[in-house]
Design an enzyme around this catalytic site. Structure first.
Site, mmCIF file in Angstrom:
data_model
loop_
_atom_site.group_PDB
_atom_site.id
_atom_site.type_symbol
_atom_site.label_atom_id
_atom_site.label_comp_id
_atom_site.label_asym_id
_atom_site.label_seq_id
_atom_site.Cartn_x
_atom_site.Cartn_y
_atom_site.Cartn_z
ATOM 1 N N SER A 149 0.836 -1.189 0.000
ATOM 2 C CA SER A 149 0.000 0.000 0.000
ATOM 3 C C SER A 149 0.873 1.242 0.000
ATOM 4 O O SER A 149 1.666 1.448 0.928
ATOM 5 C CB SER A 149 -0.873 -0.013 1.263
ATOM 6 O OG SER A 149 -1.264 1.283 1.582
ATOM 7 N N LYS B 155 30.746 -0.722 7.364
ATOM 8 C CA LYS B 155 30.583 -0.689 8.825
ATOM 9 C C LYS B 155 31.437 -1.786 9.459
ATOM 10 O O LYS B 155 31.323 -2.949 9.075
ATOM 11 C CB LYS B 155 29.099 -0.888 9.155
ATOM 12 C CG LYS B 155 28.818 -1.068 10.641
ATOM 13 C CD LYS B 155 27.330 -1.213 10.945
ATOM 14 C CE LYS B 155 27.129 -1.593 12.402
ATOM 15 N NZ LYS B 155 25.734 -1.878 12.746
ATOM 16 N N GLU C 124 21.326 -3.161 18.313
ATOM 17 C CA GLU C 124 22.381 -3.992 17.718
ATOM 18 C C GLU C 124 22.106 -4.295 16.243
ATOM 19 O O GLU C 124 22.617 -5.272 15.692
ATOM 20 C CB GLU C 124 22.576 -5.281 18.530
ATOM 21 C CG GLU C 124 23.383 -5.081 19.816
ATOM 22 C CD GLU C 124 24.903 -4.924 19.572
ATOM 23 O OE1 GLU C 124 25.346 -5.153 18.448
ATOM 24 O OE2 GLU C 124 25.610 -4.562 20.530
#
Ligand SMILES: Cc1cc2nc3c(=O)[nH]c(=O)nc-3n(C[C@H](O)[C@H](O)[C@H](O)COP(=O)(O)OP(=O)(O)OC[C@H]3O[C@@H](n4cnc5c(N)ncnc54)[C@H](O)[C@@H]3O)c2cc1C
Length: 507
Positions: free
Chosen positions: A41, A80, A343
Site C-alpha cells: 500500500s 561498517k 544492535e
C-alpha cells in the site's frame, strides 16, 4: 503425490521485509512452478528505517548475485566495522562492539583470558589494540579483506550502512526483474478456508488475489498473522523499556566513519549512521520516562549537523509473535516481532527467517494444515523463538549492566529483573571470564565479551590454563599481536577515500 506445480505465493507488504523476501524467493524458486505476487500500500507506507546492518547481510546479497559496488552506489551506502557505544556504562566511557575477533586463541584458550590477566592485575593494554576492526574503525580506515594477506586483513569482517528506502527500491527492481507480480493497492479483506487457512485477499482496486502460501510482511500490525489468524504476542517491555524513536536525518559530515555510533543519554540513546548523502539520526527512548515533544527537542539539540527533514516518531513494543508460522501464513519482518535497533538486528532477523523458510519450504498441501501444525512449522517456530530470545538477552545486557546514576530511566534498567538465561551468562563471565555461545545464537563469544567488558562486568579470575604459558611469553605474544594489528591498520586507506574510489553513488 507431492503437488508443487503452480504454487501461488502472496507477499503482503513492500517494506524491507517484503522486498527482501520477494527478491530471495524469486531468485531461488523455479519460476515455472511458483507464482509470486507482492501487494503493497503506497498510502500506508513503510517504517523506512533499518539502515545499519551486521555482516550476515553480505551473504544475503551474495546469494542474490548482487554486485557490491553497484549496490552501495545505488543505496548511498558506507562500510561498517562495528558499533561504538558512548556513555553506556558510565558517562565519558566508550567501547566498541567490533565485528572481528580479538587476537588469536592460544593453547585452546580464548584470547581474552590472556588479556584479562593484565586487567585483573591492574595494568591493562587497551583492548582495541588486539582487534583490527576496532582499531581500524577508530582510525576511520577501511578496505576489503585481502585474501592473500597473512595478516588479520585476510579476514576483515564488515557490514554496511545504507538508505533503507533505496535498499527496498533496489530489491524491488531485482524482484520484478525476476518475475514478481507487483501490485500497489490496500488489502481490504482477508478470506479464509473452512479450516482456517488463508485463501485470498481482496484489494482496494477490486482485485482478489488467491494464494497457497501467504507471507505477512505488513509491519507491526501483522495483518495476516495477528489480525486474521489471531496469533498472540510475547511482550518484553519489562526487560526492554524503550518503545519509541524520533528519527531525523541531517547533512553528511566531512569524514565518513566506518561504524555506527550509539550514544547513551539520560533517557535513552541516540544513533548516528553515516551514509554518503546524509547522516541517519534517531533518538530511542521509553515513553514511560519521556514525553514525545521533549524527545524531539533533545534530538534536535544533539544533531551532529543541519537537519534535512522534519523529525518523525516511530512506536513499537519489543517482543515477538508466539508463532511466526501458522497455517499457510509465515510472518517475516516487523509482523513477526521486533527488538529495538540497538544492535542492528532487524534486517538480520528478516534474512534468517527467509533462509529458514527456504530450508523448510512447503508444497501446496500446506493449505490443508489449517489451524493444525506439522513438523516443518514446529521447527520453523522453534528456531525463530530461539533466535529472538538470544538477541533479546544480548540487547538487555547493554541496559542492565550500566552504572549511570543520572536518571530514573537508567536506575530502572539497573534494577530491573532479567531473564534467567541472561543472568546465567553474566554470572559465568563474572565468576571465571568464560563466555559460551548457545547453539545457533546470532552473536558469538566475541560479541558477548565485547559488550560484557565494555559495560563494566569484571571477572574474578581468568582461565587457569593461561598460567601454562610462561609470563614472559604471554607478554611477548600480546605485544606481537598488537604490533601486527597496528601494522595491518596502517596499510588500510581512509574509509571515505576508499568509498569514493570503490562505489561513489551516482549524484
Ligand atoms: C526506530 C527503528 C530503527 C531501526 N533501525 C534498524 C537498523 O538500524 N537496522 C536494522 O537491521 N533494522 C532496523 N530496524 C528494523 C527495520 O526497520 C525493519 O526490520 C525493516 O524495515 C522491515 O520492516 P517491514 O518491512 O517488516 O515493515 P514496514 O516497513 O512497516 O512495511 C510494511 C509494509 O506493509 C504494507 N502494508 C501494511 N498494511 C497493508 C495493507 N493493508 N495493504 C497493503 N499493504 C500493507 C505497507 O505499505 C508496507 O509496504 C529499525 C526499526 C525501527 C522501528
Amino acid at each position: 503425490m507431492q503437488d508443487n506445480k503452480n504454487m501461488r505465493i502472496v507477499i503482503v507488504g513492500g517494506g524491507s521485509a517484503g522486498w527482501m523476501t520477494a527478491a530471495a524467493l524469486s531468485h531461488i524458486l523455479p519460476n515455472a512452478n511458483h507464482h509470486l505476487t507482492l501487494v503493497e500500500s503506497s498510502a500506508i507506507g513503510t517504517v523506512s528505517v533499518g539502515e545499519a546492518t551486521i555482516p550476515g547481510i553480505r551473504e544475503f546479497n551474495q546469494m542474490l548475485g548482487i554486485d557490491e559496488a553497484e549496490f552501495l552506489g545505488f543505496t548511498k551506502g558506507t562500510f561498517k566495522l562495528g558499533i561504538a557505544f558512548h556513555d553506556w556504562y558510565q558517562k565519558g566511557q566508550r567501547y566498541m562492539h567490533p565485528f572481528g575477533p580479538y587476537g588469536v586463541n592460544m593453547q585452546g584458550v580464548p584470547f581474552h583470558h590472556y588479556w584479562l590477566k593484565d586487567k585483573i592485575k591492574g595494568h591493562e593494554t587497551p583492548i582495541q589494540d588486539f582487534c583490527l576492526e576496532y582499531t581500524a574503525a577508530l582510525n576511520n580506515k577501511f578496505c576489503h579483506p585481502q585474501r592473500q594477506s597473512r595478516s588479520a586483513l585476510a579476514n576483515l569482517k564488515y557490514a554496511y550502512h545504507f538508505d533503507a528506502l533505496l535498499y527496498a527500491e533496489f530489491l524491488k527492481k531485482f524482484a520484478t526483474g525476476h518475475g514478481v507480480n507487483h501490485i500497489e493497492a490496500d488489502v481490504k479483506l482477508v478470506h479464509q478456508h473452512n479450516n482456517g487457512s488463508i485463501s485470498s485477499v481482496s484489494l482496494s482496486n477490486g482485485q482478489q488475489i488467491n494464494g497457497d502460501l501467504f507471507i505477512d510482511c505488513s509491519g507491526f500490525k501483522g495483518l495476516l498473522i495477528a489480525k486474521t489468524l489471531g496469533v498472540e504476542f510475547d511482550d518484553w517491555r519489562e526487560y526492554l523499556p524503550c518503545d519509541s524513536a524520533i528519527a531525523q536525518p541531517s547533512e553528511s559530515l566531512l569524514h565518513l566513519a566506518p561504524y555506527t555510533i550509539s550514544r547513551a543519554h539520560e533517557h535513552g540513546w541516540q544513533w548516528q549512521i553515516p551514509l554518503q548523502h546524509r547522516m541517519g539520526n534517531g533518538f530511542v527512548y521509553s515513553s514511560d520516562f519521556l514525553p514525545k515533544d521533549i524527545a524531539v527537542a533533545k534530538l534536535a539539540k544533539r544533531l551532529p549537523s543541519k537537519a534535512l527533514e522534519q523529525a518523525r516518531q516511530l512506536k513499537w513494543t519489543n517482543g515477538k509473535r508466539k508463532m511466526a508460522w501458522k497455517a499457510n501464513c509465515v510472518a517475516i519482518g516487523l509482523a513477526a516481532g521486533f527488538i529495538e535497533p540497538l544492535e542492528s538486528t532487524g534486517l538480520q532477523l528478516i534474512q534468517s527467517a527467509i533462509m529458514r523458510l527456504l530450508a523448510l519450504f512447503p508444497d501446496k498441501s500446506i493449505v490443508d494444515i489449517g489451524e493444525g501444525e506439522n513438523a516443518d512449522i514446529r521447527t520453523f517456530n522453534r528456531y525463530t523463538n530461539e533466535e529472538f530470545l538470544a538477541i533479546r538477552d544480548f540487547v538487555i545486557l547493554h541496559y542492565k549492566a550500566n552504572q549511570r546514576d543520572d536518571s530514573e530511566f537508567w536506575q530502572y534498567c539497573q534494577h530491573m529483573a532479567i531473564p534467567d538465561s541472561l543472568k546465567a551468562k553474566m554470572e559465568l563471565y563474572e565468576q571465571s571470564g568464560h563466555v559460551f555461545r548457545d547453539n545457533n545464537e546470532l552473536f558469538n563469544e566475541i560479541s558477548w565479551f565485547s559488550v560484557m567488558n565494555g559495560q563494566g562486568l569484571r571477572p574474578k579470575r581468568y582461565h587457569p590454563l593461561v598460567e601454562n604459558m610462561p609470563e614472559e611469553q604471554r607478554v611477548k605474544n600480546l605485544k606481537s599481536i598488537a604490533g601486527a594489528m597496528q601494522e595491518a591498520m596502517l596499510q588500510m586507506p581512509d574509509h571515505g577515500d576508499y568509498l569514493k574510489q570503490f562505489c561513489k553513488s551516482p549524484s
